[in-house]
Design a protein around this motif. Structure first.
Motif, mmCIF file in Angstrom:
data_model
loop_
_atom_site.group_PDB
_atom_site.id
_atom_site.type_symbol
_atom_site.label_atom_id
_atom_site.label_comp_id
_atom_site.label_asym_id
_atom_site.label_seq_id
_atom_site.Cartn_x
_atom_site.Cartn_y
_atom_site.Cartn_z
ATOM 1 N N GLU A 3 0.225 -82.703 -158.559
ATOM 2 C CA GLU A 3 -0.082 -82.025 -158.716
ATOM 3 C C GLU A 3 -1.295 -81.378 -157.187
ATOM 4 O O GLU A 3 -2.556 -82.219 -157.071
ATOM 5 C CB GLU A 3 -0.830 -81.480 -159.990
ATOM 6 N N GLU A 4 -1.699 -80.401 -156.847
ATOM 7 C CA GLU A 4 -2.643 -80.839 -155.514
ATOM 8 C C GLU A 4 -2.487 -79.138 -155.796
ATOM 9 O O GLU A 4 -2.338 -77.897 -156.556
ATOM 10 C CB GLU A 4 -1.637 -80.511 -154.138
ATOM 11 N N GLY A 5 -4.016 -79.091 -155.336
ATOM 12 C CA GLY A 5 -5.109 -77.398 -155.498
ATOM 13 C C GLY A 5 -4.369 -76.584 -154.807
ATOM 14 O O GLY A 5 -3.643 -76.713 -154.110
ATOM 15 N N LYS A 6 -5.279 -76.148 -154.740
ATOM 16 C CA LYS A 6 -4.406 -74.021 -154.163
ATOM 17 C C LYS A 6 -5.121 -74.873 -152.320
ATOM 18 O O LYS A 6 -4.832 -74.091 -151.573
ATOM 19 C CB LYS A 6 -5.108 -72.695 -154.713
ATOM 20 N N PHE A 7 -6.654 -75.263 -152.126
ATOM 21 C CA PHE A 7 -6.955 -75.072 -151.228
ATOM 22 C C PHE A 7 -6.562 -76.713 -150.381
ATOM 23 O O PHE A 7 -6.148 -77.741 -150.401
ATOM 24 C CB PHE A 7 -8.048 -75.457 -151.392
ATOM 25 N N PRO A 8 -6.444 -76.231 -149.160
ATOM 26 C CA PRO A 8 -6.291 -78.574 -148.613
ATOM 27 C C PRO A 8 -7.446 -79.010 -148.817
ATOM 28 O O PRO A 8 -8.288 -78.326 -148.923
ATOM 29 C CB PRO A 8 -6.405 -78.131 -146.923
ATOM 30 N N ARG A 9 -7.615 -80.157 -149.078
ATOM 31 C CA ARG A 9 -8.370 -81.212 -149.018
ATOM 32 C C ARG A 9 -9.462 -80.902 -148.203
ATOM 33 O O ARG A 9 -10.623 -81.124 -148.526
ATOM 34 C CB ARG A 9 -8.305 -82.857 -149.244
ATOM 35 N N GLY A 10 -8.801 -80.501 -147.356
ATOM 36 C CA GLY A 10 -9.872 -80.611 -145.991
ATOM 37 C C GLY A 10 -10.937 -79.923 -145.905
ATOM 38 O O GLY A 10 -12.276 -79.404 -145.570
ATOM 39 N N LEU A 11 -10.365 -78.442 -146.053
ATOM 40 C CA LEU A 11 -11.508 -77.115 -145.978
ATOM 41 C C LEU A 11 -12.183 -76.849 -147.464
ATOM 42 O O LEU A 11 -13.443 -76.919 -147.342
ATOM 43 C CB LEU A 11 -10.132 -75.759 -147.099
ATOM 44 N N VAL A 12 -11.982 -78.033 -148.758
ATOM 45 C CA VAL A 12 -12.709 -77.957 -149.958
ATOM 46 C C VAL A 12 -13.663 -79.209 -149.417
ATOM 47 O O VAL A 12 -15.286 -78.815 -149.859
ATOM 48 C CB VAL A 12 -11.831 -79.126 -150.410
ATOM 49 N N ILE A 13 -13.755 -80.241 -148.161
ATOM 50 C CA ILE A 13 -14.511 -81.043 -147.560
ATOM 51 C C ILE A 13 -15.650 -80.822 -147.172
ATOM 52 O O ILE A 13 -17.195 -80.626 -147.466
ATOM 53 C CB ILE A 13 -14.051 -82.297 -147.183
ATOM 54 N N ARG A 14 -15.240 -79.178 -146.431
ATOM 55 C CA ARG A 14 -15.532 -78.962 -145.050
ATOM 56 C C ARG A 14 -16.836 -77.295 -146.067
ATOM 57 O O ARG A 14 -18.165 -77.773 -145.393
ATOM 58 C CB ARG A 14 -14.540 -77.962 -144.176
ATOM 59 N N LEU A 15 -16.219 -77.372 -146.995
ATOM 60 C CA LEU A 15 -16.603 -75.853 -148.099
ATOM 61 C C LEU A 15 -17.909 -76.873 -148.496
ATOM 62 O O LEU A 15 -19.099 -76.507 -148.480
ATOM 63 C CB LEU A 15 -15.538 -75.443 -148.773
ATOM 64 N N PHE A 16 -17.774 -77.956 -148.761
ATOM 65 C CA PHE A 16 -18.553 -78.251 -149.348
ATOM 66 C C PHE A 16 -19.871 -79.361 -149.340
ATOM 67 O O PHE A 16 -20.737 -79.018 -148.721
ATOM 68 C CB PHE A 16 -18.379 -80.074 -150.269
ATOM 69 N N ALA A 17 -19.438 -79.715 -147.338
ATOM 70 C CA ALA A 17 -20.549 -80.109 -146.872
ATOM 71 C C ALA A 17 -21.708 -78.922 -146.365
ATOM 72 O O ALA A 17 -22.852 -79.158 -145.993
ATOM 73 C CB ALA A 17 -19.984 -80.847 -145.184
#
Length: 39
Positions: A3-17
């Motif tokens: 199961e993957e989330g709605k957002f791509p992993r790179g976007l989540v990491i960038r948003l967190f950064a």
């Protein structure tokens, strides 16, 4: 099935950064104004 989330992993990491960087920048500005008010 993985199961993957709605957002791509790179976007989540960038948003967190950006969130961390934004808070660090805000803390730096706060410290700057706090020191300026004391001096």
């Amino acid at each position: 099935m993985k199961e993957e989330g709605k957002f791509p992993r790179g976007l989540v990491i960038r948003l967190f950064a950006y969130l961390i960087a934004g808070h660090l920048f805000a803390a730096f500005l706060y410290l700057l104004f706090e020191m300026g008010a004391r001096g």
